[in-house]
Design a protein around this motif. Sequence first.
Motif, short mmCIF file in Angstrom:
data_model
loop_
_atom_site.label_atom_id
_atom_site.label_comp_id
_atom_site.label_asym_id
_atom_site.label_seq_id
_atom_site.Cartn_x
_atom_site.Cartn_y
_atom_site.Cartn_z
N ILE A 1 -2.24 2.33 -13.18
CA ILE A 1 -2.18 3.30 -12.09
C ILE A 1 -3.44 3.18 -11.25
O ILE A 1 -4.47 2.67 -11.73
N LEU A 2 -3.36 3.63 -10.02
CA LEU A 2 -4.53 3.73 -9.16
C LEU A 2 -4.76 5.20 -8.85
O LEU A 2 -3.85 5.91 -8.43
N LEU A 3 -5.99 5.64 -9.06
CA LEU A 3 -6.38 7.02 -8.76
C LEU A 3 -7.16 7.03 -7.45
O LEU A 3 -8.02 6.16 -7.22
N VAL A 4 -6.88 8.01 -6.60
CA VAL A 4 -7.55 8.13 -5.30
C VAL A 4 -8.08 9.54 -5.16
O VAL A 4 -7.31 10.51 -5.22
N ALA A 5 -9.39 9.68 -4.97
CA ALA A 5 -10.00 10.99 -4.72
C ALA A 5 -9.95 11.27 -3.22
O ALA A 5 -10.41 10.45 -2.42
N ASP A 6 -9.42 12.41 -2.87
CA ASP A 6 -9.27 12.83 -1.48
C ASP A 6 -10.13 14.08 -1.29
O ASP A 6 -9.77 15.17 -1.76
N ASP A 7 -11.28 13.94 -0.61
CA ASP A 7 -12.22 15.05 -0.55
C ASP A 7 -11.98 16.00 0.62
O ASP A 7 -12.75 16.95 0.81
N LEU A 8 -10.92 15.78 1.40
CA LEU A 8 -10.55 16.74 2.43
C LEU A 8 -9.51 17.72 1.90
O LEU A 8 -9.66 18.93 2.04
N SER A 9 -8.47 17.21 1.25
CA SER A 9 -7.47 18.09 0.64
C SER A 9 -7.85 18.49 -0.78
O SER A 9 -7.15 19.26 -1.43
N ASN A 10 -8.98 17.91 -1.30
CA ASN A 10 -9.48 18.23 -2.64
C ASN A 10 -8.44 17.94 -3.72
O ASN A 10 -8.16 18.75 -4.60
N THR A 11 -7.90 16.71 -3.60
CA THR A 11 -6.82 16.25 -4.48
C THR A 11 -7.20 14.93 -5.12
O THR A 11 -7.90 14.11 -4.51
N VAL A 12 -6.74 14.71 -6.34
CA VAL A 12 -6.72 13.38 -6.93
C VAL A 12 -5.28 12.90 -6.94
O VAL A 12 -4.41 13.54 -7.55
N TRP A 13 -5.02 11.81 -6.21
CA TRP A 13 -3.69 11.23 -6.14
C TRP A 13 -3.54 10.14 -7.20
O TRP A 13 -4.48 9.37 -7.46
N ARG A 14 -2.35 10.05 -7.77
CA ARG A 14 -2.01 9.01 -8.75
C ARG A 14 -0.92 8.13 -8.15
O ARG A 14 0.14 8.61 -7.77
N ILE A 15 -1.21 6.82 -8.04
CA ILE A 15 -0.25 5.85 -7.51
C ILE A 15 0.16 4.92 -8.64
O ILE A 15 -0.69 4.32 -9.28
N ALA A 16 1.46 4.82 -8.88
CA ALA A 16 1.95 4.04 -10.01
C ALA A 16 3.23 3.30 -9.62
O ALA A 16 3.99 3.76 -8.75
N PRO A 17 3.49 2.14 -10.25
CA PRO A 17 4.76 1.48 -10.00
C PRO A 17 5.92 2.34 -10.51
O PRO A 17 5.80 3.03 -11.53
N THR A 18 7.03 2.33 -9.79
CA THR A 18 8.22 3.01 -10.29
C THR A 18 8.79 2.22 -11.46
O THR A 18 8.60 1.01 -11.58
N ALA A 19 9.50 2.92 -12.31
CA ALA A 19 9.99 2.29 -13.55
C ALA A 19 10.98 1.17 -13.26
O ALA A 19 11.06 0.19 -14.01
N SER A 20 11.72 1.26 -12.17
CA SER A 20 12.80 0.30 -11.92
C SER A 20 12.48 -0.71 -10.83
O SER A 20 13.34 -1.49 -10.44
N SER A 21 11.24 -0.70 -10.34
CA SER A 21 10.92 -1.57 -9.22
C SER A 21 9.67 -2.38 -9.51
O SER A 21 8.83 -2.00 -10.31
N GLN A 22 9.55 -3.52 -8.82
CA GLN A 22 8.36 -4.32 -8.85
C GLN A 22 7.62 -4.13 -7.55
O GLN A 22 8.22 -3.93 -6.49
#
Length: 446
Positions: free
Chosen positions: A412-433
């Motif tokens: 997974i890739l984690l992205v810190a967003d300091d404007l919305s004060n969020t940590v986003w998680r980006i991951a491959p979908t289970a059925s896709s490449q």
Amino acid sequence: MIRSLMGATALLLVLSACGRSDPGLNQTGPQPDIPPIDEGLVPSMKIAQPTGWGDQVPTVPAGFTVTAMATDLQIPRQMLVLPNGDILVAEGRGGNAPPLRPKDVIAGIIKKQGNTKVESGNRITLLRDADGDGRAEVRSVFIENLDAPYGLAFVQGTLYVANQDALISFPYQDGQTRITAAPTEVTKLPSAINHHWTKSLTASADGQTLYVGIGSNSNVGERGMAVEEERAVVWAIDRTTGARRTVARGIRNPTALAIEPTTAALWAVVNERDEIGPQASPDYLTSVREGAFYGWPYTYWGKVDPRVRPANPELAATAILPDYALGSHVAALGLSFAIDGGFGGAFSQGAFIGEHGSWNRQDLSGYKVTWVPFVNGRPSGQPVDFATGFLTDDGQARGRPVGVTFDAGRRILLVADDLSNTVWRIAPTASSQPSSPAATPTPVAR
């Protein structure tokens, strides 16, 4: 005073409206186009006005999904994945440099408009997603009462934190959700004035050395070079003794450091200088070479900066060029390499870069996460937009990326967003490449 400041702000906005870039210039890669200096009476300034995400999330390539792992943080900056998979998030804001010129005051007002109104956390928060659904079911204040923490590293049971004034350490036991022990000071860090306050941090591949990036105390030496002693540098610190040496100089603001996994070489993303035009000084990604001088404040990309007085032609002649341009004023603040094959396919070897976004140009740049492909430990090809949508079509900012962290254990890739004060998680979908770069959507307005 207020009336005169408002008048000056209005004048600045009118005078800066001409600071637009030339879309025909190529400003990414190893040999960027560098136009002549366009200093003008006042620098071009524009910030994306904040707006909420609402029901939107960042746009990512086909085959990936995005989840808000944690929200309502207090200015998330850099992150670290612990051996058990727990995620640490450094939160806070630092710096105390007084303005020198009226335009510094005005620039501060404009830049502040694009920041979160949340108070500095001055802490580290722990996030635990044990079931892997992308949302942290455990969240705790891991360490509090810190001084603008930014860089994080973990080596052999010890957590290292780069506060704005010192590198400190804490003992860690697997599974801990809170540390209350007093910190151990490894070494003090330059913090007087602190124009660029962030202290980036990473550990060498063998864990023996800690590297700290220390930004300059000015844009281009306007406070005098005496206050730039051991600024715009990267330090190497012995983890066990605290002894330090300067690895590289003239590297204006090394906001993130990381080890390239195939060569074990140290790399950095660096914010270049302002106020000489919308495209004159691209920010960059570069290897950090032992003993190298990268030009600041005297040169940039092989060009002499005539604003710097007194000049130093002998030192300027020794400056080396960075490895890879990212574009002018993108404000790269995050760097993380794909490890153990990354996401596979087009995203198997390379670097993810968090671009916080511009203020010193009229057409906005940055405000996204990019991917720079690597081959044999070197950048190869043009950058690819990996996560966009931080800007709306009409140029408002939903978020601003800072730290990016690739978690090889969970892919997974984690992205810190300091404007919305969020940590986003980006991951491959289970059925896709993951899709190829050519198929990557880039709908964000530029």
